[in-house]
Motif scaffolding. Structure first.
Motif, mmCIF file in Angstrom:
data_model
loop_
_atom_site.group_PDB
_atom_site.id
_atom_site.type_symbol
_atom_site.label_atom_id
_atom_site.label_comp_id
_atom_site.label_asym_id
_atom_site.label_seq_id
_atom_site.Cartn_x
_atom_site.Cartn_y
_atom_site.Cartn_z
ATOM 1 N N ARG A 1 0.841 -1.201 0.000
ATOM 2 C CA ARG A 1 0.000 0.000 0.000
ATOM 3 C C ARG A 1 0.868 1.240 0.000
ATOM 4 N NH1 ARG A 1 -2.928 -3.733 2.998
ATOM 5 N NH2 ARG A 1 -5.149 -3.892 2.399
ATOM 6 N N ARG B 1 -3.964 7.344 -2.380
ATOM 7 C CA ARG B 1 -3.839 6.008 -1.782
ATOM 8 C C ARG B 1 -4.092 4.922 -2.819
ATOM 9 N NH1 ARG B 1 -7.092 5.404 3.610
ATOM 10 N NH2 ARG B 1 -5.506 6.994 4.129
ATOM 11 N N GLN B 2 -3.156 3.968 -2.893
ATOM 12 C CA GLN B 2 -3.236 2.846 -3.831
ATOM 13 C C GLN B 2 -2.845 1.562 -3.104
ATOM 14 O OE1 GLN B 2 -4.258 3.384 -7.000
ATOM 15 N NE2 GLN B 2 -4.191 5.621 -6.881
ATOM 16 N N GLU C 1 0.435 5.702 0.381
ATOM 17 C CA GLU C 1 -0.448 6.838 0.635
ATOM 18 C C GLU C 1 -0.390 7.843 -0.511
ATOM 19 O OE1 GLU C 1 -2.598 7.244 3.086
ATOM 20 O OE2 GLU C 1 -2.081 5.259 3.869
ATOM 21 N N ARG C 2 0.796 8.185 -0.963
ATOM 22 C CA ARG C 2 0.963 9.130 -2.069
ATOM 23 C C ARG C 2 2.189 8.734 -2.879
ATOM 24 N NH1 ARG C 2 -0.492 12.402 2.062
ATOM 25 N NH2 ARG C 2 1.677 12.887 2.588
#
Length: 635
Positions: free
Chosen positions: A99, A112-113, A101-102
């Motif tokens: 994961r 978020r990805q 956040e940026r």
């Protein structure tokens, strides 16, 4: 038990617990530890040393900081793996979710990805090998990435992703959208690769690209791409450009030198587009597009488009199919297309030819010259008053130095504003009308004959033994459909006081019989007050021509006697009906008195293999004609 902290040290807790027989358990927790604008945190980490040369570990790390060309914030990275003296190092035996956040790469930024990596081919995702660390993984399920490219929205999707390090990452069914769905730049690729371990770049294949609402699409693309110094450079070994409109304004074109660059939120595309069958250059293209404002333009340059035996207009635009054929000549010109987020704002063009020869349904055209100015190039529309000049048109009789005024309207329709040719002392006029360029519906053109002089008309066909006087006017409507051209209700009639018609030569056959010779000599010169010619039929087939004379009397040079003087007192009408191919009608008429003008090639020995064919290198003199045409001065 260890604890660290203070200036320059990470805040961390470390606990090592013996498990007997040389085994140890390790637990570590570390707060974010920063160096410059980078930080690393280990919220949890556990490891077990079994005392027999094997270490197992699990935990997670959280990283933020720069990397070449970008920056990552809040990267949550799972830590799971093992090390052994015998087997080396391995990580991730099962699927792991990463994961962030940026993320920022050049002027691309995302929020978020989350991505899930799974082992590929039954191996750990990361493992040591003879040359160092190796990686083999796949992304579970369809992959989606959303963010901003400058101020434009960006959405990236891929059907399948496989990663091999060293080697490359390979993506299939890639779909990239920059900007709004209706007005953005849309790029797809069946195959896409990213080289790993060197300069950032790779290959692509089966690609397609569109820019906003511009009705053009680049497809079947293949080539290489690279990314360096914040510039994306895409080079094409093979692309196909086609028209998205229906019906299409042009046939698909190919290019093998297309180049696309993306820098500072601007796309630039250049290339030379070729006709696929002949590989002959058709147009040079230069495209500029600003992603932030969703505006751009395309400059089109036709340097020297040559039509000949290899390349014909219908191979470039199917609008020409069924309208012209056997084209010879050169076309040059410039075009420009501008667009915004709402679609194409303008498309203009100016193209010209100094001499174009072609065959049309109404006959061959020689020396067409002029300039066409498009007010809507993509829509194939012009303003009124377009002019072309024609050195010669020959629908069975040649007319010279004419011009046609026209306008092309929406829907591929042409408004004929008029046309004019000097013809046999008078004029041949083309009536205003509407022509559908793409429909199979019949097209109707009406030609007006204005004060044509009979003597000049016959002189144009070399009728040496016929003299005529009189002026004619009339109308020749011609209908063009899928079966060709047809004369419908053509009518010519004499104006003024009538005219004369005289045969001034000798008969081809010396003796027609006493009565026939008497009639011929008596009627070889006629004066008429009224003459009408009516025509109906197919230009490429049989035309029915009806000729009616009224008010007949003998003219100069005719034999006069008691009988002819009595006949002149009668109200005679002379009706003739001719059924013949239109383009052969004039030839047939002359052959009535000049047998050399049209003769069976078998009689002349012109057919291959004939004994009496002297051949091109023979010195045998040609046989004289049966009887040459006589002049008017023959006694």
């Amino acid at each position: 038990n260890l604890a660290t902290g203070g200036a320059g040290l990470p805040v961390a807790q470390l606990r090592i617990v013996p498990r007997g027989q040389g085994a140890y358990a390790l637990k570590l927790a570390m707060d974010a530890y920063s160096a410059g604008d980078a930080s690393l945190a280990l919220p949890q980490f556990e490891a077990l040393w079994n005392g027999r040369g094997e270490l197992d570990f699990a935990g997670s790390a959280r990283l933020s900081g720069p990397f070449p060309g970008g920056r990552v914030e809040g990267l949550a990275l799972p830590l799971q793996g093992r090390w052994s003296e015998a087997g080396g190092f391995a990580m991730y035996d099962a699927c792991q979710t990463v994961r962030v956040e940026r993320l920022r790469v050049s002027n691309f930024a995302s929020g978020r990805q989350a991505l899930t990596l799974c082992p590929d081919r039954g191996r750990s995702i990361v493992r040591s090998g003879p040359g160092g660390l190796q990686m083999a993984a796949r992304l579970a399920g369809p992959t989606r990435l959303q963010g901003k490219l400058g101020s434009s929205d960006l959405a990236l999707a891929a059907g399948a992703v496989r990663i091999d390090f060293p080697g490359s990452a390979r993506l299939s069914d890639v779909d990239l959208l920059i900007g709004p769905a209706q007005s953005g730049t849309h790029i797809t690729a069946g195959d896409f690769s990213v080289d790993l371990g060197g300069a950032l770049g790779g290959t692509y294949a089966d690609a397609e690209a569109t820019i906003g609402a511009v009705p053009l699409v680049l497809t079947h693309g293949a080539g290489r791409w690279s990314f360096a110094n914040a510039i994306l450079d895409v080079q094409g070994d093979e692309w196909l450009l086609r028209d998205r409109q229906a019906p299409a304004g042009f046939q698909p074109l190919i290019t093998d030198d297309m180049r696309l660059t993306l820098a500072d939120g601007r796309i630039a595309v250049t290339g030379i587009l070729d006709e696929p069958q002949t590989l002959r250059p058709v147009v040079r293209v230069a495209i500029a597009h600003d992603l932030a404002s969703v505006t751009g333009h395309a400059d089109l340059s036709v340097d020297a488009l040559t039509f000949d035996d290899r390349l014909q207009p219908e191979m470039v635009s199917n609008i020409a199919l069924g309208i012209i054929a056997n084209t010879r000549g050169l076309v040059t010109g410039q075009g420009r297309i501008d667009w915004s987020s709402t679609g194409v704002t303008s498309s203009t063009g100016r193209f010209r030819t100094d001499s174009l020869d072609f065959a049309a349904a109404f006959g061959p055209v020689t020396g067409l010259a002029g300039e066409i100015v498009f007010t809507d190039l993509l829509g194939f529309e012009t303003g009124p008053g377009q002019v072309v000049r024609l050195a010669q048109v020959n629908p069975g009789f040649a007319v010279y130095n004419g011009l046609i005024r026209y306008q092309i309207l929406p829907g591929f329709k042409m408004r004929v504003e008029g046309g004019e040719w000097p013809f046999a002392g008078g004029r041949l006029l083309l009536d205003p009308g509407m022509v559908d360029l793409v429909s199979e519906e019949p097209r109707r053109l009406v030609f007006l004959v204005d004060r044509v002089d009979a003597a000049q008309f016959l002189a144009g066909f070399d009728f040496e033994n016929i003299n005529a006087t009189g002026q004619f006017t009339g109308v020749i409507p011609i209908v063009f459909d899928k079966d060709g051209g047809h004369v419908r209700g053509g009518r010519l009639e004499v104006i003024g006081d009538g005219g004369t018609l005289a045969y001034v030569g000798e008969l081809t056959y010396e003796d027609l019989g006493t009565m026939a010779n008497f009639a011929f000599n008596a009627l070889r010169s006629l004066r008429y007050r009224y003459l009408v010619v009516e025509m109906d039929g197919d230009l490429a087939g049989e035309v029915i021509t009806k000729i009616r004379f009224d008010g007949l009397s003998q003219g100069e040079g005719a034999s006069r006697n008691f009988l002819t003087r009595q006949v002149e007192k009668l109200p005679l009408q002379f009706n003739v009906t001719i059924a013949a191919p239109f383009l052969q009608l004039i030839t047939s008429a002359r052959s009535l008195y000049d047998t050399q003008y049209i003769t069976d090639p078998g009689v002349l020995g012109l057919l291959p293999g004939q004994v009496n064919n002297p051949g091109p290198n023979s010195t045998t003199p040609a046989k004289p004609g049966i009887q040459p045409p006589e002049s008017e001065d023959r006694p």
